[in-house]
Motif scaffolding. Structure first.
Motif, mmCIF file in Angstrom:
data_model
loop_
_atom_site.group_PDB
_atom_site.id
_atom_site.type_symbol
_atom_site.label_atom_id
_atom_site.label_comp_id
_atom_site.label_asym_id
_atom_site.label_seq_id
_atom_site.Cartn_x
_atom_site.Cartn_y
_atom_site.Cartn_z
ATOM 1 N N VAL A 1 30.285 27.129 -28.810
ATOM 2 C CA VAL A 1 31.589 26.601 -29.232
ATOM 3 C C VAL A 1 31.498 26.180 -30.691
ATOM 4 N N LEU A 2 32.478 26.583 -31.485
ATOM 5 C CA LEU A 2 32.550 26.199 -32.893
ATOM 6 C C LEU A 2 33.585 25.098 -33.061
ATOM 7 N N VAL A 3 33.162 23.973 -33.652
ATOM 8 C CA VAL A 3 34.001 22.784 -33.812
ATOM 9 C C VAL A 3 34.221 22.534 -35.301
ATOM 10 N N PRO A 4 35.455 22.248 -35.728
ATOM 11 C CA PRO A 4 35.691 21.953 -37.150
ATOM 12 C C PRO A 4 34.857 20.768 -37.619
ATOM 13 N N TRP A 5 34.401 20.855 -38.847
ATOM 14 C CA TRP A 5 33.574 19.816 -39.441
ATOM 15 C C TRP A 5 34.303 18.474 -39.396
#
Length: 514
Positions: free
Chosen positions: A392-396
């Motif tokens: 899963v890619l999560v915004p910084w």
């Protein structure tokens, strides 16, 4: 024990329901059956749900059996408190010194309002009218000796006369016929019921010395409450500082740059107010209001703490994400408030800086501010059965919401240890038996023959060890999205370990154990 002071109590029936309706993006209809649940038990329900037989304390399955169309809402103490805060502020304008017992129940000392408005009954009725004008219908009020007695009196008031006054010195007589469960102590009430004590009057009639011997100071406290001797004082709250900021646009604006420019001064004032109290904002709530009543609400996180530029960026990003819903009529107002704060001392820069972490944060934040919220992503492990789904890619700056997913029981998920190499798209491979025939899996998970050869990228590898199959079945109720597959673990003659999946007759490599 000193005599309790006269307390004026305001009780908001079914407050968790009211808080949910007031903050919901799409509020339910007034006649909708709604119930709030905590640990699968009803803690509050609407009048429509009660008409179907739903009651507080019911199990979820029993409530849904009585009302199949029941809307299930999870309990949220933060939501209840947040929605109650402006109500308390409104009451304080006419009766200072509000003591918040819990969201939906507050009290003030009756003496001041009674002297100002000409009596206890008149003061309570004035507050009822005030709240009714603000849209809070059905509020009950009472005046009695002590907060506990006043609360019970408010609960016995009816719609025609929402105010009940218990004369001074008559608290014990008023409480006497009430059930022992009124004390809201299940363990204590259950024990006394088995001993034959069923009402508060019967409890108050017991010798206090015996209560102390059997139950200690806890028993003495409950014995005093049953007799109308409530020693709990009304402790006026200290009003919290006004840290929120509201910006109204007249006429409504449609361009994100215009709205962001109009928020700059408000954002600077917002950060300055926090700084005046030695606080920083770590979670920011932004509420956008459209010209036709549209509402967009979101809580933004920050890896450190917000500055004025960070606040403006979050408003701009929310405008970009919700453009389809808000820009149709223009943005009429923006509300910003701290959802979570921290002491400024915890975020002070070190004497010699914070090293690489601070430089990395500064660089990533600048890139994100220039390119947008989802321009900088960080990988985290999520939940799921398939390895590719768990990436899963999560915004910084956002907090990963997948921590709970990793602890959930996922039937069919792969246990640890996981493959070190995971292919974004499973690679097509071939698995044959010793005679060169493709290996298949039957309807009852039976293999046509033991796997003997693995073909990958034109290479033939002899399978030395293998384990499986482990079936995976998903969404069997949906013909379009249903999936059924089988996993295998194999070890080739060179010592390479593979995770294979066979689905609809095709073998694919999902990962490799390096």
């Amino acid at each position: 024990m000193t005599a309790p002071t006269r307390s004026l109590v305001l009780w908001f029936p079914d407050w968790p329901i009211t808080a949910f309706v007031r903050e919901a993006v799409s509020p339910p209809k007034p006649d909708a059956a709604v119930a709030v649940f905590a640990n699968n038990v009803v803690v509050a329900c609407s009048w429509a749900a009660r008409a179907h037989g739903v009651r507080r304390g019911q199990k979820r399955r029993d409530a849904q059996a009585l009302c199949p169309g029941l809307q299930v809402v999870p309990a949220d103490a933060v939501r209840d408190a947040r929605a109650f805060a402006p109500v308390v502020a409104r009451v304080e304008e006419h009766a200072p010194g509000v003591h918040v017992v819990r969201p939906g129940l507050c009290a003030v000392k009756a003496r001041g309002p009674a002297r100002y408005y000409g009596g206890e009954l008149e003061a309570a009725r004035m507050l009822i009218r005030l709240l009714d004008d603000d849209g809070f219908a059905g509020v009950r009020a009472s005046v009695a000796d002590g907060v506990f007695t006043a609360e019970q009196a408010a609960r016995t008031a009816d719609v025609d006369e929402p105010v009940r006054v218990v004369p001074p010195g008559e608290a014990g007589a008023f409480l006497a016929p009430l059930s022992i469960t009124t004390l809201d102590d299940d363990e204590f009430g259950s024990l006394l019921s088995r001993l034959g004590v069923h009402t508060l009057g019967e409890l108050a009639g017991l010798p206090v010395e015996r209560m102390r011997e059997r139950f200690g100071e806890r028993g003495v406290r409950l014995h005093a409450l049953a007799g109308g001797l409530d020693s709990q004082p009304v402790l006026p709250r200290t009003p919290p500082p006004e840290l929120h900021r509201d910006v109204a646009f007249e006429p409504p604006l449609e361009l994100a740059d215009q709205i962001a420019f109009g928020m700059r001064v408000a954002a600077e004032e917002f950060i300055a107010r926090l700084g005046a109290h030695d606080l920083v904002c770590t979670e920011l709530r932004v509420v956008l209001t459209g010209d036709r009543g549209e509402r967009s609400e979101r809580v933004w996180l920050h890896p450190g703490s917000f500055d004025a530029a960070g606040v403006v960026d979050r408003v701009r990003w929310q405008l970009a994400e919700d453009a389809q819903g808000i820009f149709g009529s223009g943005v009429a107002g923006v509300h910003i408030e701290p959802e979570a704060v921290d002491a400024a001392a915890h975020h002070a820069r070190g004497l010699f800086g914070a090293g690489p972490d601070e430089r990395v944060h500064h660089a990533l934040s600048r890139v994100q501010a220039m390119l947008g919220h989802r321009a900088v992503l960080t990988p985290v492990i999520g939940g799921g059965r398939w390895l590719a789904e768990r990436q899963v890619l999560v915004p910084w700056g956002d907090r990963a919401v997948t921590a709970k997913e990793r602890t959930r029981p996922w039937p069919g998920s792969l246990p640890d240890p996981l493959p070190a190499t995971v292919y974004p798209e499973p690679r097509l491979v071939g698995v044959t038996d010793i005679a060169g025939a493709p290996v298949t899996v039957g309807e009852r998970d039976a293999l046509s023959a033991p796997p003997a050869v693995l073909e990958t990228a034109g290479q033939r590898r002899r399978i030395q060890e293998w384990a499986g199959p482990w079936p995976i079945s998903e969404r069997g109720w949906d013909p379009l999205r249903a999936r059924r597959a089988h996993r295998f673990q194999v070890v080739d003659a060179d010592g390479g370990a593979w995770l294979l999946v066979v689905e609809e007759g095709e073998w694919r490599a999902e990962g490799r154990y390096d």
